[in-house]
Design a protein around this motif. Sequence first.
Motif, PDB file in Angstrom:
ATOM      1  N   ARG A 419      65.581  33.272   4.458  1.00  0.00           N
ATOM      2  CA  ARG A 419      66.756  33.782   3.753  1.00  0.00           C
ATOM      3  C   ARG A 419      68.054  33.171   4.284  1.00  0.00           C
ATOM      4  O   ARG A 419      69.012  32.990   3.536  1.00  0.00           O
ATOM      5  N   ARG A 420      68.076  32.830   5.560  1.00  0.00           N
ATOM      6  CA  ARG A 420      69.320  32.292   6.126  1.00  0.00           C
ATOM      7  C   ARG A 420      69.669  30.936   5.529  1.00  0.00           C
ATOM      8  O   ARG A 420      70.802  30.487   5.650  1.00  0.00           O
ATOM      9  N   ASN A 424      74.658  33.845   0.929  1.00  0.00           N
ATOM     10  CA  ASN A 424      74.511  35.298   0.860  1.00  0.00           C
ATOM     11  C   ASN A 424      75.529  35.920  -0.089  1.00  0.00           C
ATOM     12  O   ASN A 424      75.998  37.032   0.130  1.00  0.00           O
ATOM     13  N   ARG A 429      72.239  37.152  -4.441  1.00  0.00           N
ATOM     14  CA  ARG A 429      71.489  38.403  -4.265  1.00  0.00           C
ATOM     15  C   ARG A 429      71.024  38.968  -5.601  1.00  0.00           C
ATOM     16  O   ARG A 429      69.894  39.455  -5.725  1.00  0.00           O
ATOM     17  N   LEU A 432      68.166  36.753  -7.051  1.00  0.00           N
ATOM     18  CA  LEU A 432      66.959  36.973  -6.251  1.00  0.00           C
ATOM     19  C   LEU A 432      66.324  38.316  -6.596  1.00  0.00           C
ATOM     20  O   LEU A 432      65.100  38.430  -6.746  1.00  0.00           O
ATOM     21  N   ALA A 443      59.728  38.167  -2.050  1.00  0.00           N
ATOM     22  CA  ALA A 443      60.631  38.215  -0.905  1.00  0.00           C
ATOM     23  C   ALA A 443      60.038  39.178   0.102  1.00  0.00           C
ATOM     24  O   ALA A 443      59.997  40.385  -0.135  1.00  0.00           O
ATOM     25  N   ASP A 446      61.977  38.029   6.012  1.00  0.00           N
ATOM     26  CA  ASP A 446      63.060  37.053   6.085  1.00  0.00           C
ATOM     27  C   ASP A 446      62.781  35.802   5.285  1.00  0.00           C
ATOM     28  O   ASP A 446      63.440  34.773   5.469  1.00  0.00           O
ATOM     29  N   HIS A 447      61.803  35.834   4.376  1.00  0.00           N
ATOM     30  CA  HIS A 447      61.440  34.626   3.635  1.00  0.00           C
ATOM     31  C   HIS A 447      61.371  34.910   2.135  1.00  0.00           C
ATOM     32  O   HIS A 447      61.111  36.035   1.708  1.00  0.00           O
ATOM     33  N   VAL A 448      61.582  33.842   1.350  1.00  0.00           N
ATOM     34  CA  VAL A 448      61.509  33.900  -0.118  1.00  0.00           C
ATOM     35  C   VAL A 448      60.649  32.730  -0.577  1.00  0.00           C
ATOM     36  O   VAL A 448      60.735  31.625  -0.031  1.00  0.00           O
TER      37      VAL A 448
END
Length: 982
Positions: A419-420, A424, A429, A432, A443, A446-448
């Motif tokens: 996600r980083r 953001n 958001r 997503l 999702a 911390d991953h997509v």
Amino acid sequence: MPRGEIPLDPDGGPLFEFAARLRKLREEAGRPTYRDLAQRAHYGIATLSSAAAGRQLPSLAVTLAYVRACGGDEREWKVIWQRTADACSGGDASAGDGKEQGDKGGAKPPYAGLFAFGEADAGFFFGREKLTGALVEHLKEKRLLVLFGASGSGKSSVLRAGVIPAFPEGSALVFTPGAHPLEECGSRLAARADCAPAPVHAGLAAEPGAFHRMVRRVLASRRDPGPGPEELLVVVDQFEEVFTLCRDVRERERFVAALVHAAQAPDSRARVALAVRSDFYTHCTRLPQLAEALPRAHHSVGPMTAEELRAVIVRPAARCRLTVESALLTALTADAHGRPGALPLLSHALLETWKRRRGNALTLTGYRAAGGFEGALTQTAEELYGALGESGKEVARRLFVRLVALGEGTEDTKRRVPRRELDNGPDTRFVLEQATRARLLTADGDHVEIAHEALIRCWPRLAGWLEEDRGQERLHRALTEATALWESMDHDPDTLYRGARLAAARELPPQVLTARERAFLDAGEAAARQEQQRDRDRLRRLRRLAGALVVLLVCAVTAAGFAVRAQGTVTRQRNEAVALRAAAESVRLSQHSPSLAVQIALAAYQRSPQGRTRDALLSTLSVASAGSGTLGSRPAGQAPAEHTPAGHAPALTADGRTLAMADGSRVVLWDMSDPLLPRRLGSPDADGVALNAIEFTGDGATLAGTGVDRVLRLWDVTDPRRPVLLSERPTGHTGPLYSIAVRRDGHIAATSSYDDTIRLWDIADPARPRLLDTLTGHEGNVKPVAFSPDGRTLASGADDGDVRVWDVTDPRHASPVTVLEGHRHFVDALAFSPDGRTLLSGSDDRTAKLWDISALPRHRELGELAAHTDIVTGVAFAPHGRTAVTVGVDSSVHVWDVTDRARPAHLAHLTNPRGTVKEVRPLAADGTFLTVTAHYSVQIWYTDLDRALADACDRVRTAIDRDAWARHFPRLDYAPPCPRRT
């Protein structure tokens, strides 16, 4: 020639009237082809053509896409569609109007859609009972399982929902490798053992045996009361990520060594299952530890039978007390049976049909309203995209493209992104959240990532985004990785971009960059300015030193003469270094700025005429076709071509003037009299079947081709503008066809197949081809076949590493002559010299070999062409026979002088910045070759340096300006090589 539409049934009632109005709308729009409509509407050709067929009512989304592509009024057509839907359903269009019933009462859907079935879904997982049993028995007996299957064949589901529940509860550890497989594996093991991940990761990196010991620690650390599992089942899903995402070869090898060791240790308490896409089988064989274990460990996931498909469709619904309409069952089974990668499309279509159910019944009307088999996924994606605002659509494009790993010699795959790495902002958001709700993305933590790779294959809009500029996407991916490295090393200035890499990255559109990437580039530019200031200070000091030298020169003439000579040497060496650096930069720039790249390469060669600058000049002069691009820069004043050649399977007539390109389900003929200005001719009808090999007869009057349906087709191309299909003859091969060869007299053809055989055909009467003989002897997939120039000999190569030579003087009774043994891996390419005395073969062992076959059955190996760093995919001789060309997966084109066949000399190393080169053919013009890349682009290469120098400035549109010159040739006087171009 395109076929006309099927006449409408006048008794079709409301559907007849609806289809007739759609056809009239298309007529008023100038009768565009359905291929053009598909590009505008982002739906498949079959979906759009069936909308106007009058057999069933298309969904509202498909109808409006058709209307938009033809320039019609969408509001008017919404009314027309609703009126037709009411008439077809007796006034109740609620089950087929595209509106979802959704999960009434919070009911859990019985189908997983694009998601893989998990352990919690085992109660709804049907159809793979036989395969599941075989895999469980395999794991209990052998401890290591490598499960191969095509994308969408259900590998993940059968492991997660079939195999894992067959073992004790809590005994499975499931993960995907990602970009750092050892780190991911260490984190998962540490979490199970309730310890810190850093020491586990360090131990795995240092010694493969640490994995085995860590498994024992995990089993011993169980805190729950009662007996726990005695063994750990380690499931590595999407194992191909170790090739597509992991860039560290050492980490990849240590990760595989740890897994294999854990499964093979005498006191092992681990069982390991790997799920790998089948097109990565060759990649697996290059890992020594895994290659040794594969013969005993591999298992394949094949297509489902009709009965298994019925179980997939009916039994989950029955568990929820739902019924499946018989017409729907028939349609779904027919659509899915025999199609590779069909399961995610089937599951998604069933999920969308469930949302549109009528009462407790899943109906054919609901299935059609969802968009049909492939259309359901496209419709879901298009509805998501259409509901977004302009800013949201741009964010969606950047997001989905970022979640795809571009293939190198393989299909594109999905990419798991932290996600980083994403901005953001509120738009990101929102997109997503909406894409996750539509089950297109997942999702977790911390991953997509994309829910399934089927979305990459079946959403035309996404495919279009990826093909618009693959080079730009690769440049952007490299920038993303460099930004992450810069941040991980606490903004170390040594990790910043410099020179050509910084300039190329700055050409990326600003809107595709994240804030982190912009900060990285800004830091690079600041560092570059500081470096330029240091260079100016250094130059100022050098000038002062030069003044002092002048004084010394007046005092000592001898010393002065020496200093002058030394200065000349330094200047010459500096100019040579600048020229070499500029030549390397020109190749990297050629796919983004071809005109500038040609001028930089030409100027570099003029200042330092040597092998590296010559190779760079020839590389930048390649005439490229990348779908929407053009075949090079055209001479000034000439009109651009309407289209450019593209495809994956080429065929050239003997005179090199007519090119045929197979591109998916069609073949297009091109006039290549002037390679800079190809002209499109006709398009032979392949009846919608994907073709994988084509070849002309010697006189160029007939074109032969084979497709995925294992049928031999012959077309009359005497008039290449109006090709005519003469015959379609099933070949009888039981495996996929790989290639076809045609004897020069046009009477005999040979087809090769993965069923380990070759078949000879009499095509003297192309309207009635006849099978003459079947050749057996290879012990692996038969790949290339080639006739000698006199037609008496046939050569074949296969995955057994051998080249077999056959006497086909009497093709009804062909006989083996000899076997050429020497390659250590698969044989992928063959070519006879023009005199027929020499055979050239290319192999997965990264070499090409020359064979003397002038006195068969005696033969001997001559020289070896060893310059590639990866698989050799194509070989060819020039028409005069003194030059040979080899191409490969390493993106390179090597030119060889084979006048002395025992000692071939390397002439040139040309670079293709677009990636893997798959095929090579000589053109009519001397020293000119045509190649095809893995992504269907066509390139023309010059190997004649004199001709290249004469034509170079014809490719230039605008002369290089002073700023660009200073950037690429610092401290050299401005001297554009093509100054008269404006």
